[in-house]
Motif scaffolding. Structure first.
Motif, PDB file in Angstrom:
ATOM      1  N   GLN A   1       1.879   2.014  -3.564  1.00 54.21           N
ATOM      2  CA  GLN A   1       0.795   2.288  -4.334  1.00 54.21           C
ATOM      3  C   GLN A   1       0.471   3.888  -4.079  1.00 54.21           C
ATOM      4  OE1 GLN A   1      -2.360  -0.035  -3.371  1.00 54.21           O
ATOM      5  NE2 GLN A   1      -1.216  -1.857  -4.015  1.00 54.21           N
ATOM      6  N   SER A   2       0.742   4.273  -2.874  1.00 46.98           N
ATOM      7  CA  SER A   2       0.472   5.736  -2.547  1.00 46.98           C
ATOM      8  C   SER A   2       1.710   6.597  -3.035  1.00 46.98           C
ATOM      9  CB  SER A   2       0.459   5.903  -1.017  1.00 46.98           C
ATOM     10  OG  SER A   2      -0.724   5.348  -0.501  1.00 46.98           O
ATOM     11  N   PHE A   3       2.825   5.956  -2.992  1.00 45.63           N
ATOM     12  CA  PHE A   3       3.879   6.700  -3.632  1.00 45.63           C
ATOM     13  C   PHE A   3       3.599   7.052  -5.250  1.00 45.63           C
ATOM     14  CE2 PHE A   3       8.246   6.415  -5.337  1.00 45.63           C
ATOM     15  CZ  PHE A   3       8.865   7.633  -5.062  1.00 45.63           C
TER      16      PHE A   3
ATOM     17  N   ILE B   1       1.149   7.215  -6.834  1.00 46.76           N
ATOM     18  CA  ILE B   1       0.104   8.359  -7.225  1.00 46.76           C
ATOM     19  C   ILE B   1       0.804   9.491  -6.624  1.00 46.76           C
ATOM     20  CG2 ILE B   1      -2.013   9.497  -6.312  1.00 46.76           C
ATOM     21  CD1 ILE B   1      -2.942   6.433  -5.495  1.00 46.76           C
ATOM     22  N   THR B   2       1.754   9.800  -5.698  1.00 51.46           N
ATOM     23  CA  THR B   2       2.433  11.040  -5.491  1.00 51.46           C
ATOM     24  C   THR B   2       3.167  11.198  -6.668  1.00 51.46           C
ATOM     25  OG1 THR B   2       2.109  10.608  -3.361  1.00 51.46           O
ATOM     26  CG2 THR B   2       3.940  12.175  -3.813  1.00 51.46           C
TER      27      THR B   2
ATOM     28  N   ARG C   1      -5.195  -1.592 -12.250  1.00 51.65           N
ATOM     29  CA  ARG C   1      -6.424  -0.937 -11.686  1.00 51.65           C
ATOM     30  C   ARG C   1      -7.569  -1.074 -12.557  1.00 51.65           C
ATOM     31  NH1 ARG C   1      -7.319   1.919  -6.942  1.00 51.65           N
ATOM     32  NH2 ARG C   1      -6.131   1.269  -5.320  1.00 51.65           N
TER      33      ARG C   1
ATOM     34  N   PRO D   1       0.789  -1.311  -0.157  1.00 52.06           N
ATOM     35  CA  PRO D   1       0.027  -0.018   0.158  1.00 52.06           C
ATOM     36  C   PRO D   1       0.863   1.268  -0.084  1.00 52.06           C
ATOM     37  CG  PRO D   1      -0.779  -1.527   1.644  1.00 52.06           C
ATOM     38  CD  PRO D   1       0.271  -2.155   0.966  1.00 52.06           C
ATOM     39  N   ALA D   2       1.865   1.223   0.767  1.00 57.39           N
ATOM     40  CA  ALA D   2       2.941   2.378   0.843  1.00 57.39           C
ATOM     41  C   ALA D   2       3.363   2.696  -0.473  1.00 57.39           C
ATOM     42  CB  ALA D   2       3.958   2.227   1.938  1.00 57.39           C
TER      43      ALA D   2
ATOM     44  N   SER E   1       1.587  13.502  -9.498  1.00 59.42           N
ATOM     45  CA  SER E   1       0.708  14.501  -9.077  1.00 59.42           C
ATOM     46  C   SER E   1       1.216  15.751  -9.378  1.00 59.42           C
ATOM     47  CB  SER E   1       0.666  14.325  -7.568  1.00 59.42           C
ATOM     48  OG  SER E   1      -0.124  13.176  -7.108  1.00 59.42           O
TER      49      SER E   1
END
Length: 245
Positions: A61-63, A65-66, A124, A58-59, A69
């Motif tokens: 995956q968040s990275f 997206i960041t 996804r 999960p970490a 951005s």
């Protein structure tokens, strides 16, 4: 994805090696080619393992997206260029085999990180199926291009100028798209597939003709970079068709 500029910017390729593999004995050439493609296979295997691990975290995956951005992607691409340049220099070390492997490992990790947002998006939208399709199409294209070089034994070093111009044009368009905010679209992805294919022809030709027999690590890095670039844009094309369905 920013194309790898090792051929276009460094321009200190093995084309100028004092003792090229083409001048070595058949046994030495065969050993060099076997080592190069063995290291390429290992690099792809490590890359696939890293992506499998990253996509399950999960970490990360968040990275991912960041990373894309705002204008962050431009900084990521700039960092990738710097890391790619360092990795290539290390892989070409004439004094330290350990540094050569460190360069190859560094580039594989960097490639896995920069590829993460696209693979996360693909997983996804379409699950693992579209990623597998892109991998198979890439493998078939690489196999075909490799067969062309090994069958004809033609020296494709004349493609160097095409790569230089093509990569710099691509760089300008990518940076402009990030700053201005427009989509490069399917035509650009198709053109990059052609450019990546030319890069594979060029690098494979250098493996047969211009690298030194002790440069199998650098040769595998160059080929891995071109294969990764091809995979990126094949996946982009498949995703654009998936989005239309």
């Amino acid at each position: 994805m920013l194309p790898n500029f090792r051929q276009a910017i460094l321009m200190n390729t093995a084309s100028y090696a004092p003792v090229a593999v083409a001048e070595a004995s058949p046994d030495v050439r065969a050993t060099f080619i076997r080592r190069t493609y063995g290291h390429l296979a290992a690099a792809i295997g490590v890359f696939a393992l890293l992506e499998y691990i990253f996509l399950g975290m999960p970490a990360m995956q968040s990275f991912a997206i960041t990373m894309v951005s705002g204008k962050s992607w431009l900084l990521v691409l700039g960092a990738f260029m710097v890391v790619g340049w360092i990795a290539d220099r290390w892989a070409r070390s004439d004094t330290s085999p350990q540094l050569q492997y460190l360069g190859l490992g560094l580039f594989v990790v960097a490639e896995a990180i920069i590829m993460l947002p696209l693979l996360f998006l693909a997983s996804r939208i379409a699950g693992g199926e579209v990623i597998s399709q892109a991998a198979w199409i890439t493998a078939l294209l690489v196999a075909g291009l490799t067969a062309v070089v090994f069958t004809t034994k033609k020296d494709f070093s004349f493609l160097r100028g095409v790569l230089v111009i093509g990569f710099f044009v691509a760089l300008g368009l990518i940076v402009a798209s990030i700053l201005i905010g427009f989509n490069l679209g399917l035509i650009f992805s198709g053109a990059m597939i052609v450019l990546a294919s030319i890069s594979i022809l060029y690098t494979t030709s250098n493996i047969l003709h211009h690298y030194r027999p002790d440069q199998h690590v650098a040769a595998s890095l160059g080929l891995f970079a071109s294969v990764a670039l091809l995979f990126w844009y094949v996946l982009q094309v498949l995703l654009s068709f998936t989005g239309r369905n």
